[in-house]
Design an enzyme around this catalytic site. Structure first.
Site, PDB file in Angstrom:
ATOM      1  N   LYS A  44       0.822  -1.194   0.000  1.00 39.64           N
ATOM      2  CA  LYS A  44       0.000   0.000   0.000  1.00 39.64           C
ATOM      3  C   LYS A  44       0.862   1.253   0.000  1.00 39.64           C
ATOM      4  O   LYS A  44       0.380   2.353  -0.256  1.00 39.64           O
ATOM      5  CB  LYS A  44      -0.872   0.007   1.265  1.00 39.64           C
ATOM      6  CG  LYS A  44      -1.866  -1.132   1.323  1.00 39.64           C
ATOM      7  CD  LYS A  44      -2.543  -1.190   2.699  1.00 39.64           C
ATOM      8  CE  LYS A  44      -2.163  -2.500   3.321  1.00 39.64           C
ATOM      9  NZ  LYS A  44      -2.708  -2.720   4.661  1.00 39.64           N
ATOM     10  N   ASP A 104      14.870  -0.498  -0.179  1.00 39.95           N
ATOM     11  CA  ASP A 104      15.624  -0.712   1.059  1.00 39.95           C
ATOM     12  C   ASP A 104      16.646  -1.833   0.833  1.00 39.95           C
ATOM     13  O   ASP A 104      17.681  -1.596   0.203  1.00 39.95           O
ATOM     14  CB  ASP A 104      14.596  -1.015   2.164  1.00 39.95           C
ATOM     15  CG  ASP A 104      15.180  -1.103   3.556  1.00 39.95           C
ATOM     16  OD1 ASP A 104      16.155  -0.399   3.833  1.00 39.95           O
ATOM     17  OD2 ASP A 104      14.648  -1.874   4.372  1.00 39.95           O
ATOM     18  N   LYS A 132      17.415   3.769   0.098  1.00 40.58           N
ATOM     19  CA  LYS A 132      18.389   3.653   1.197  1.00 40.58           C
ATOM     20  C   LYS A 132      19.520   2.745   0.719  1.00 40.58           C
ATOM     21  O   LYS A 132      19.529   1.548   1.020  1.00 40.58           O
ATOM     22  CB  LYS A 132      17.735   2.971   2.405  1.00 40.58           C
ATOM     23  CG  LYS A 132      16.691   3.767   3.150  1.00 40.58           C
ATOM     24  CD  LYS A 132      16.366   3.031   4.463  1.00 40.58           C
ATOM     25  CE  LYS A 132      14.946   3.196   4.866  1.00 40.58           C
ATOM     26  NZ  LYS A 132      14.568   2.351   6.007  1.00 40.58           N
TER      27      LYS A 132
END
Ligand code: IMP
Ligand code: MG
Length: 186
Positions: A44, A104, A132
């Site tokens: 989401k 990530d 990141k």
């Protein structure tokens, strides 16, 4: 909760986000001029980013959504990604832009790359609002990156911790003590 969350350290304001999203939309418009694209949002977390990005793209564009699970509730990935919802319409021979909130470890994106190759798109690009790089466990990159960030856990603008904070309009760093408190409550 929103009132308290508005005191968490600000990483990117809604104005900074809007400006960056417009830049990404302009780059996509340039790259796909005269063509059609399908934006595939990863539910989401990417829903809000996709909604804003789509309105800055000036080529014929449709939406689809997929859902995966890996982060079960908190901040640590289980490492195992599962497809919960696939695209509704075939992406065969289409220009797919996968829209992710944040890149990530790279585990999710690697899984999705593999998943999409089976759908035989004409082209496949990835747009990630945040990246990141220091956290990467698998070598994978996005084609359109909003902001590279340090290793913080961030919330807002669609991104959650234990499903909370998605509705914050800015992107904020979630304080350690808040993580600890939510963990104790759940
Ligand atoms: P990856 O598979 O480790 O690259 O995980 C990517 C997904 O983890 C993102 O799409 C987010 O849903 C979630 N995620 C990673 N870092 C954060 C964060 O700082 N805040 C919120 N969600 C995050
Ligand atoms: Mg996500």
């Amino acid at each position: 909760m929103i009132k308290e969350a508005s005191t968490y350290p600000l990483l990117f304001s809604r104005e900074q986000i809007a400006e960056k999203v417009s830049e990404l939309g302009a780059a996509i418009t340039r790259d796909f001029r005269g063509e059609k694209v399908v934006l595939v949002g990863v539910l989401k977390g990417a829903a809000i980013f996709l909604a804003d990005l789509a309105r800055t793209i000036d080529v014929t564009c449709t939406f689809d959504f997929i859902a995966v699970s890996s982060y079960h509730s908190g901040a640590q990935s289980s490492g195992a990604v599962q497809l919960i919802k696939d695209v509704d319409q075939s992406v065969e021979d289409r220009n797919v832009i996968l829209v992710e909130d944040i890149l990530d470890s790279g585990v999710t994106l690697t899984f999705l790359h593999r998943q999409f190759q089976g759908h035989k798109p004409r082209t496949m690009r990835v747009a990630a609002l945040l990246d990141k790089p220091a956290r990467r466990r698998v070598a994978v990159e996005a084609d359109y990156v909003g902001f590279p960030i340090e290793n913080h856990f961030v919330v807002g603008y669609g991104m959650d911790y234990a499903e909370q904070f998605r509705n914050l309009p800015d992107i904020r760093i979630l304080p350690e003590e808040v993580i600890a408190r939510i963990e104790a409550e759940t």
